[in-house]
Design a protein around this motif. Structure first.
Motif, mmCIF file in Angstrom:
data_model
loop_
_atom_site.group_PDB
_atom_site.id
_atom_site.type_symbol
_atom_site.label_atom_id
_atom_site.label_comp_id
_atom_site.label_asym_id
_atom_site.label_seq_id
_atom_site.Cartn_x
_atom_site.Cartn_y
_atom_site.Cartn_z
ATOM 1 N N LEU A 1 0.315 -0.579 -2.060
ATOM 2 C CA LEU A 1 1.541 -1.428 -1.638
ATOM 3 C C LEU A 1 1.915 -0.823 -0.153
ATOM 4 C CD1 LEU A 1 3.396 -0.581 -4.817
ATOM 5 C CD2 LEU A 1 2.399 -2.683 -3.940
ATOM 6 N N PHE A 2 1.555 0.303 0.388
ATOM 7 C CA PHE A 2 1.933 0.555 1.702
ATOM 8 C C PHE A 2 1.178 -0.397 2.597
ATOM 9 C CE2 PHE A 2 0.473 2.435 5.794
ATOM 10 C CZ PHE A 2 1.891 2.775 6.210
ATOM 11 N N LYS A 3 0.057 -0.808 2.401
ATOM 12 C CA LYS A 3 -0.641 -1.801 3.248
ATOM 13 C C LYS A 3 -0.058 -3.334 3.253
ATOM 14 C CE LYS A 3 -5.129 0.695 3.099
ATOM 15 N NZ LYS A 3 -6.350 0.617 2.682
ATOM 16 N N GLU A 4 0.435 -3.427 2.183
ATOM 17 C CA GLU A 4 0.930 -4.796 1.801
ATOM 18 C C GLU A 4 2.354 -4.969 2.259
ATOM 19 O OE1 GLU A 4 0.710 -5.467 -2.412
ATOM 20 O OE2 GLU A 4 -1.551 -5.814 -2.097
ATOM 21 N N SER A 5 3.362 -3.951 1.941
ATOM 22 C CA SER A 5 4.694 -4.032 2.327
ATOM 23 C C SER A 5 5.304 -3.432 3.615
ATOM 24 C CB SER A 5 5.588 -3.371 1.279
ATOM 25 O OG SER A 5 5.146 -1.915 1.275
ATOM 26 N N ASN A 6 4.395 -2.600 4.352
ATOM 27 C CA ASN A 6 4.763 -1.948 5.610
ATOM 28 C C ASN A 6 6.124 -1.267 5.481
ATOM 29 O OD1 ASN A 6 4.331 -1.456 8.351
ATOM 30 N ND2 ASN A 6 5.281 -3.140 8.845
ATOM 31 N N PRO A 7 6.264 -0.276 4.793
ATOM 32 C CA PRO A 7 7.657 0.366 4.652
ATOM 33 C C PRO A 7 8.017 1.062 5.822
ATOM 34 C CG PRO A 7 6.068 1.499 3.561
ATOM 35 C CD PRO A 7 5.209 0.337 3.940
ATOM 36 N N ASP A 8 9.495 1.207 5.848
ATOM 37 C CA ASP A 8 9.956 1.904 7.199
ATOM 38 C C ASP A 8 9.857 3.483 6.747
ATOM 39 O OD1 ASP A 8 10.940 -0.159 8.807
ATOM 40 O OD2 ASP A 8 12.180 -0.647 6.905
ATOM 41 N N VAL B 1 10.326 -0.317 -2.857
ATOM 42 C CA VAL B 1 9.214 -0.913 -3.543
ATOM 43 C C VAL B 1 8.368 0.470 -4.328
ATOM 44 C CG1 VAL B 1 6.853 -1.621 -3.155
ATOM 45 C CG2 VAL B 1 8.520 -2.484 -1.786
ATOM 46 N N CYS B 2 7.975 0.157 -5.375
ATOM 47 C CA CYS B 2 7.564 1.814 -6.434
ATOM 48 C C CYS B 2 6.401 1.399 -6.622
ATOM 49 C CB CYS B 2 8.524 1.514 -7.725
ATOM 50 S SG CYS B 2 10.385 1.886 -7.444
ATOM 51 N N ALA B 3 5.594 2.686 -6.825
ATOM 52 C CA ALA B 3 4.242 2.677 -7.330
ATOM 53 C C ALA B 3 4.355 4.039 -7.838
ATOM 54 C CB ALA B 3 3.283 2.977 -6.122
ATOM 55 N N SER B 4 3.261 4.037 -9.127
ATOM 56 C CA SER B 4 2.972 5.018 -9.993
ATOM 57 C C SER B 4 2.230 6.088 -9.663
ATOM 58 C CB SER B 4 2.989 4.630 -11.462
ATOM 59 O OG SER B 4 1.746 3.851 -11.369
ATOM 60 N N ASN B 5 1.229 5.907 -8.845
ATOM 61 C CA ASN B 5 0.282 7.044 -8.256
ATOM 62 C C ASN B 5 0.006 6.694 -6.676
ATOM 63 O OD1 ASN B 5 -2.188 5.199 -8.428
ATOM 64 N ND2 ASN B 5 -1.656 5.062 -10.505
ATOM 65 N N GLY B 6 -0.799 7.684 -6.332
ATOM 66 C CA GLY B 6 -1.295 7.200 -4.986
ATOM 67 C C GLY B 6 -2.185 6.300 -4.486
ATOM 68 N N GLU B 7 -3.085 5.717 -5.622
ATOM 69 C CA GLU B 7 -3.910 4.738 -5.274
ATOM 70 C C GLU B 7 -3.222 3.352 -5.085
ATOM 71 O OE1 GLU B 7 -6.913 4.268 -8.210
ATOM 72 O OE2 GLU B 7 -7.858 5.773 -7.721
ATOM 73 N N ILE B 8 -2.172 3.371 -6.107
ATOM 74 C CA ILE B 8 -1.120 1.950 -5.978
ATOM 75 C C ILE B 8 -0.374 2.233 -4.799
ATOM 76 C CG2 ILE B 8 0.689 0.808 -7.345
ATOM 77 C CD1 ILE B 8 -0.482 1.785 -9.848
ATOM 78 N N GLY B 9 -0.011 3.412 -4.288
ATOM 79 C CA GLY B 9 0.899 3.504 -3.292
ATOM 80 C C GLY B 9 0.415 3.318 -1.840
ATOM 81 N N LEU B 10 -1.008 3.479 -1.929
ATOM 82 C CA LEU B 10 -1.768 3.314 -0.579
ATOM 83 C C LEU B 10 -2.018 1.813 -0.523
ATOM 84 C CD1 LEU B 10 -3.373 4.604 1.760
ATOM 85 C CD2 LEU B 10 -5.266 4.364 0.237
#
Length: 228
Positions: A42-49, A31-40
């Motif tokens: 997507l982290f909450k939505e995708s629960n990455p390993d 799952v990709c994000a282009s900055n920290g805001e989007i990353g945060l």
């Protein structure tokens, strides 16, 4: 078989595409994000390993993103990608909770090896007891808290690593190079000076316990002594 989910946060679109393609070929669900805001988000939505994050990004940098993630998720592995070579920046990343870092430019193969090592370490860590006690003091490594008597001390990631090593080898000498390799993956002399600074702070924490003492073993390392 479930694929390991990886969150890649990188503002360089070309590099992001190359890394995503390579890691997908290696069997990761990326799952990709282009900055920290989007990353945060997507982290909450995708629960990455695992999280792979650039440091320097617009809107929210990697340091701030990881700091916020660590408030609720202390256990997810984090690897920083950075063009910065300053030791202070590297130390800051580890203090915020990073597990590893890779300097740009890097080889994809090395990135893959490090990702797999972090995932294996994290998987093994889930099977191990992350809470360890020596006398009246207890370290919760996952939440990075040290409880001495009735007092609870919030630790940085590096402090938690050092105390974990000392607690697991109480009444034994822990070599300084062992600690440096676990934290920074090398025993560079400049890192030795950094280590002394962390030990100084940890000794203050340990002094709150009447049952423990942290000794210097000249030229070798440190020894956590249990007085009971």
């Amino acid at each position: 078989m479930r694929k390991n989910k990886l969150l890649l946060v990188e503002d360089d679109s070309t590099l992001s595409f190359i890394v995503q393609d390579a890691l997908t070929r290696e069997g990761f669900d990326v799952v990709c994000a282009s900055n920290g805001e989007i990353g945060l988000k997507l982290f909450k939505e995708s629960n990455p390993d695992i999280i792979i994050a650039d440091v320097m990004m617009p809107k929210m940098d990697g340091f701030e993103m990881v700091r916020l993630i660590r408030l609720t998720s202390p256990g997810v592995p984090v690897l920083f990608l950075t063009a910065r070579t300053s030791l202070d920046d590297v130390v800051k990343g580890f203090e915020l909770g990073a597990n590893d870092y890779l300097r740009k430019p890097f080889q994809i193969l090395e990135l893959v090896v490090r990702i797999k090592a972090l995932l294996n370490r994290n998987c093994n860590g889930k099977q191990e007891n992350t809470i360890i006690s020596v006398n009246n003091s207890t370290l919760d490594f996952a939440s990075q808290h040290l409880k001495i008597g009735r007092e609870t001390i919030e630790l940085t990631h590096i402090e938690a690593i050092i105390i974990d090593e000392l607690f697991r080898h109480s009444n034994e000498v822990v070599e300084a190079k062992t600690l440096m390799y676990r934290i920074w993956h090398n025993d560079d002399y400049m890192n030795l000076n950094r280590l002394h600074g962390f030990i100084y702070k940890i000794r203050k924490y340990i002094s709150k316990s009447e049952c423990l003492d942290l000794l210097n073993v000249r030229g070798i390392g440190y020894k956590l002594v249990s007085k009971l």
